[in-house]
Design a protein around this motif. Sequence first.
Motif, PDB file in Angstrom:
ATOM      1  N   ARG A 140       0.856  -1.185   0.000  1.00  0.00           N
ATOM      2  CA  ARG A 140       0.000   0.000   0.000  1.00  0.00           C
ATOM      3  C   ARG A 140       0.886   1.227   0.000  1.00  0.00           C
ATOM      4  O   ARG A 140       2.091   1.146   0.259  1.00  0.00           O
ATOM      5  CB  ARG A 140      -0.963   0.026   1.179  1.00  0.00           C
ATOM      6  N   SER A 141       0.307   2.370  -0.291  1.00  0.00           N
ATOM      7  CA  SER A 141       1.045   3.632  -0.318  1.00  0.00           C
ATOM      8  C   SER A 141       0.605   4.510   0.837  1.00  0.00           C
ATOM      9  O   SER A 141      -0.566   4.497   1.245  1.00  0.00           O
ATOM     10  CB  SER A 141       0.825   4.357  -1.648  1.00  0.00           C
ATOM     11  N   PHE A 142       1.556   5.273   1.372  1.00  0.00           N
ATOM     12  CA  PHE A 142       1.310   6.212   2.466  1.00  0.00           C
ATOM     13  C   PHE A 142       1.731   7.610   2.041  1.00  0.00           C
ATOM     14  O   PHE A 142       2.740   7.775   1.332  1.00  0.00           O
ATOM     15  CB  PHE A 142       2.121   5.830   3.709  1.00  0.00           C
ATOM     16  N   GLY A 143       0.997   8.612   2.499  1.00  0.00           N
ATOM     17  CA  GLY A 143       1.435   9.995   2.365  1.00  0.00           C
ATOM     18  C   GLY A 143       2.266  10.376   3.574  1.00  0.00           C
ATOM     19  O   GLY A 143       1.824  10.199   4.717  1.00  0.00           O
ATOM     20  N   THR A 155       4.409  10.571  -1.583  1.00  0.00           N
ATOM     21  CA  THR A 155       3.800   9.240  -1.637  1.00  0.00           C
ATOM     22  C   THR A 155       4.876   8.171  -1.528  1.00  0.00           C
ATOM     23  O   THR A 155       5.849   8.174  -2.288  1.00  0.00           O
ATOM     24  CB  THR A 155       3.017   9.055  -2.944  1.00  0.00           C
ATOM     25  N   ASP A 243      -4.283  11.825  10.261  1.00  0.00           N
ATOM     26  CA  ASP A 243      -4.502  10.470   9.751  1.00  0.00           C
ATOM     27  C   ASP A 243      -5.759   9.841  10.323  1.00  0.00           C
ATOM     28  O   ASP A 243      -6.277   8.871   9.757  1.00  0.00           O
ATOM     29  CB  ASP A 243      -3.296   9.584  10.065  1.00  0.00           C
ATOM     30  N   SER A 251      -4.550  12.892   4.676  1.00  0.00           N
ATOM     31  CA  SER A 251      -4.821  11.852   5.667  1.00  0.00           C
ATOM     32  C   SER A 251      -4.651  10.472   5.053  1.00  0.00           C
ATOM     33  O   SER A 251      -5.089  10.217   3.923  1.00  0.00           O
ATOM     34  CB  SER A 251      -6.245  11.999   6.207  1.00  0.00           C
ATOM     35  N   ASN A 252      -4.052   9.567   5.817  1.00  0.00           N
ATOM     36  CA  ASN A 252      -3.962   8.170   5.401  1.00  0.00           C
ATOM     37  C   ASN A 252      -5.134   7.341   5.901  1.00  0.00           C
ATOM     38  O   ASN A 252      -5.191   6.127   5.650  1.00  0.00           O
ATOM     39  CB  ASN A 252      -2.649   7.564   5.913  1.00  0.00           C
ATOM     40  N   TYR A 258       5.152   6.979  11.903  1.00  0.00           N
ATOM     41  CA  TYR A 258       6.190   7.094  10.877  1.00  0.00           C
ATOM     42  C   TYR A 258       7.533   7.043  11.590  1.00  0.00           C
ATOM     43  O   TYR A 258       7.736   7.731  12.594  1.00  0.00           O
ATOM     44  CB  TYR A 258       6.062   8.409  10.116  1.00  0.00           C
TER      45      TYR A 258
END
Length: 532
Positions: A140-143, A155, A243, A251-252, A258
Amino acid sequence: MVLAACGESITPPPPPPPPPAAELACTGLTDVVLAPGQSIVLGVAASGGCIRIPSGSAAREYLAVAYSAAGQTAPTGISGPYRWRTRSALPAAAPRQVAATEATDGAGRFHTMLRARERALSPRRPLLASGAAPTLGDRRSFGVCSDASCLGFTTVPATAAYIGRRIAIFLDDALPSGGFVAADYERIGRLFDDHLYPIDTTAFGRESDVDGNGVVFALITGEVNRLCLSVGGVVTGYFYGIDLDPSQPGSNAAEVFYAAAPDPQGETGCRVTRDFIERVLPGTFAHEFQHMISHNQHMLLRGTVAEDDWLNEGLSHLAEELAGRRVPTSSCVANDCLSQFAFNDVSNAYQYLLDPERWHLVMPQNSTGRSAERGAAWLLLRWTIDQYGGSDGFTRSLVQTSRVGAANLAAVTGAPFENLLGEWHLANYLDDLPGYTPANLRLRYTSWNWRVTFPGLRAQLPAQYPRSFPLLPDSTGGTYDRDGTLRGGSGRYLRIQVPGGGQPIDIRLTDPAGAGPVLPILEGRIAVARIR
């Protein structure tokens, strides 16, 4: 100066005696009559800040602390000037001036900015999703915050490397080389599952689950390392409340920590060793998890404002200390959990006590998150728990509430905030003081012996810790003059020596002109304890 002429010395006449010390101009005096070991906290508004320390046939010694009891937060903090003076018939003792250097803390500034952004969020009860638990190898991708302002996001594609009961660790697909291996991530994940999660949730309460998957995410990414280029210091990790609000840009929509990655070659522009990350990452998780829990308890469950920064940070530093005391030694670096988890807490406290007048306890809203301010918040919370707590129910009451800041602490202890502060300031110096036996048992810490702990720091790192005991009050036996600045929650310490058969010593805390009390907004107080 001596002049010589024709082999004959000529000594000029002595200078005229100094003029008599100015009167304190008190319209009334409060006599502080204390037996050895006793203490008192006095307001200054009604009396004009005038108190009298009596004399006796035998020598007496007192500790006095002038401080601000202001507990409210403000954009630039509560502060204001003061003049503190003592007078007696005894010769003057020159006050000692302590110089302190101000350390910059780029990482602290970054974290404080995130807490300020969270305060601006609208309290709400978000609609909960019903998501599936992640599995090993999921992608998955996170900001992730792209710089210190966190106004933009990078990203980061990532892959799940550990899936536990309470945490899912995802790794940036472009991690620096020379970092952890799979066994390291499993060890960190199990430490959180088995110990850090139950420690924090028992002490503070439950986190949210806005994505409905039953776990929190930990993203290990070099993008956290790169923050050092814009904040001016190493950021080991963070939590950001947006988030937990899917409506917020960036927001994730999940519970996320992190964390920095080992980068021994400095590929991200910020070199951090594998050993360093291994040592600090568990404490970072414990710290940031408290912030996540607090955000849920205040803003999501109760729909109220976020906790004041100073108390929020104090609780997160307490989470580190609790981990240091409760994680099994076999799970810690060098089998020394207290050093691994609580070293920075003790170091921050030392920096505060070097010069308590310089720093706010109640952090300004624009605070840069200085280590000394964090040390003050942790110290007050630790002392309060020693005296009024004793169980996890106490800390849960501080987090699971709509109250914040000074009012929160006063409500849970049942003691006025100004009295808490006075006794705490006295305890900071009197704790385990040789030859001193407190009649008021609150003038001590029960969980730490600072006169053993702080000398231990100096013995290991004398350049970083210049004194065996950081707090060194000014001292007087008669005349003392001090002009300075009181800051919310903090103050100035003075040790007063009264010789046997001497004169009483009068003390006045006033505005800079000496014409009246300090500014009302400072809520000036004087705490006094008789040492002998």
